[in-house]
Design an enzyme around this catalytic site. Structure first.
Site, PDB file in Angstrom:
ATOM      1  N   HIS A 102      28.234  40.519  27.636  1.00  0.00           N
ATOM      2  CA  HIS A 102      27.342  41.317  27.205  1.00  0.00           C
ATOM      3  C   HIS A 102      26.610  41.115  28.123  1.00  0.00           C
ATOM      4  O   HIS A 102      26.287  40.461  29.343  1.00  0.00           O
ATOM      5  CB  HIS A 102      26.475  40.133  25.942  1.00  0.00           C
ATOM      6  N   HIS A 104      22.579  41.824  29.818  1.00  0.00           N
ATOM      7  CA  HIS A 104      20.954  41.691  29.256  1.00  0.00           C
ATOM      8  C   HIS A 104      20.546  43.047  30.211  1.00  0.00           C
ATOM      9  O   HIS A 104      20.695  43.084  31.428  1.00  0.00           O
ATOM     10  CB  HIS A 104      20.899  40.238  30.369  1.00  0.00           C
TER      11      HIS A 104
HETATM   12  P1  5GP Z   1      23.851  34.659  27.284  1.00  0.00           P
HETATM   13  O1  5GP Z   1      23.594  33.430  27.854  1.00  0.00           O
HETATM   14  O2  5GP Z   1      25.215  34.083  26.988  1.00  0.00           O
HETATM   15  O3  5GP Z   1      24.038  35.454  28.472  1.00  0.00           O
HETATM   16  O4  5GP Z   1      23.068  35.044  26.548  1.00  0.00           O
HETATM   17  C1  5GP Z   1      22.962  35.015  25.234  1.00  0.00           C
HETATM   18  C2  5GP Z   1      22.124  35.777  24.222  1.00  0.00           C
HETATM   19  O5  5GP Z   1      22.178  36.342  23.309  1.00  0.00           O
HETATM   20  C3  5GP Z   1      20.596  35.520  24.736  1.00  0.00           C
HETATM   21  O6  5GP Z   1      20.206  35.620  25.057  1.00  0.00           O
HETATM   22  C4  5GP Z   1      20.466  35.130  23.128  1.00  0.00           C
HETATM   23  O7  5GP Z   1      19.212  35.235  23.278  1.00  0.00           O
HETATM   24  C5  5GP Z   1      21.568  36.149  21.970  1.00  0.00           C
HETATM   25  N1  5GP Z   1      21.058  36.138  21.161  1.00  0.00           N
HETATM   26  C6  5GP Z   1      21.672  35.094  20.661  1.00  0.00           C
HETATM   27  N2  5GP Z   1      22.647  34.553  18.876  1.00  0.00           N
HETATM   28  C7  5GP Z   1      22.279  36.327  18.821  1.00  0.00           C
HETATM   29  C8  5GP Z   1      22.181  36.430  17.436  1.00  0.00           C
HETATM   30  O8  5GP Z   1      22.515  35.811  16.518  1.00  0.00           O
HETATM   31  N3  5GP Z   1      21.889  38.064  17.228  1.00  0.00           N
HETATM   32  C9  5GP Z   1      21.514  38.925  18.506  1.00  0.00           C
HETATM   33  N4  5GP Z   1      20.656  39.720  18.793  1.00  0.00           N
HETATM   34  N5  5GP Z   1      21.126  37.737  19.845  1.00  0.00           N
HETATM   35  C10 5GP Z   1      21.710  36.602  20.365  1.00  0.00           C
END
Ligand code: 5GP
Length: 140
Positions: A102, A104
């Protein structure tokens, strides 16, 4: 590391979990982060089962990048942004929490710090309104 189809974003892609979806095409889906670091914080993911930058196919990566640009442009108007921060994490050591690639895409305003990651779960009403606002800007 192998891709685990039980991750949260794979469940969103399959429609098993809800999300505030804002954009979709043949290769990507974009939806709001439920713990936004700023209003309008959006996640862009490939539909293909990719764990992160290390295993994604180049064609899917290109589609994710194009969608991130589209989202960023729409956020500039929808959230009266003055800039955009784009981040992307790979593996535990790289800060990754959810193991489906993903990107951001985060609207920024001068002098406004990002909230810490995972610090605040936004309310459903606010997310629904923001998703509608971003969808409208994307349709322009
Ligand atoms: P990472 O640290 O893996 O780059 O970020 C994961 C992101 O996923 C975080 O910003 C967190 O807020 C988001 N996130 C975690 N669980 C969910 C969810 O169930 N739905 C959505 N829309 N975002 C999520």
């Amino acid at each position: 590391m192998a891709y685990d189809p039980g991750n949260i974003f794979a469940k969103i892609l399959r429609g098993e979990l809800p999300a505030y979806r804002v954009y979709e095409d043949a290769r990507v889906l974009a939806f709001l982060d439920i713990m936004p670091r700023a209003p309008g914080h959006t996640l862009v993911i490939p539909k293909a089962p990719s764990r992160n930058l290390l295993d994604i196919e180049p064609e899917d990566l290109a589609a994710v990048a194009a969608a991130a640009q589209r989202i960023a442009r729409a956020q500039m108007t929808a959230f009266e942004a003055e800039g955009i921060t784009v981040t992307q994490h790979n593996e535990h050591a790289g800060g990754q929490e959810v193991f489906h690639l993903h990107v951001h895409v985060i609207p920024r305003r001068l002098g406004v710090e990002l909230k810490p990651p995972l610090s605040y779960k936004e309310t459903a009403d606010v997310l629904a309104e923001q998703a509608a606002r971003l969808q409208a800007a994307l349709a322009d």
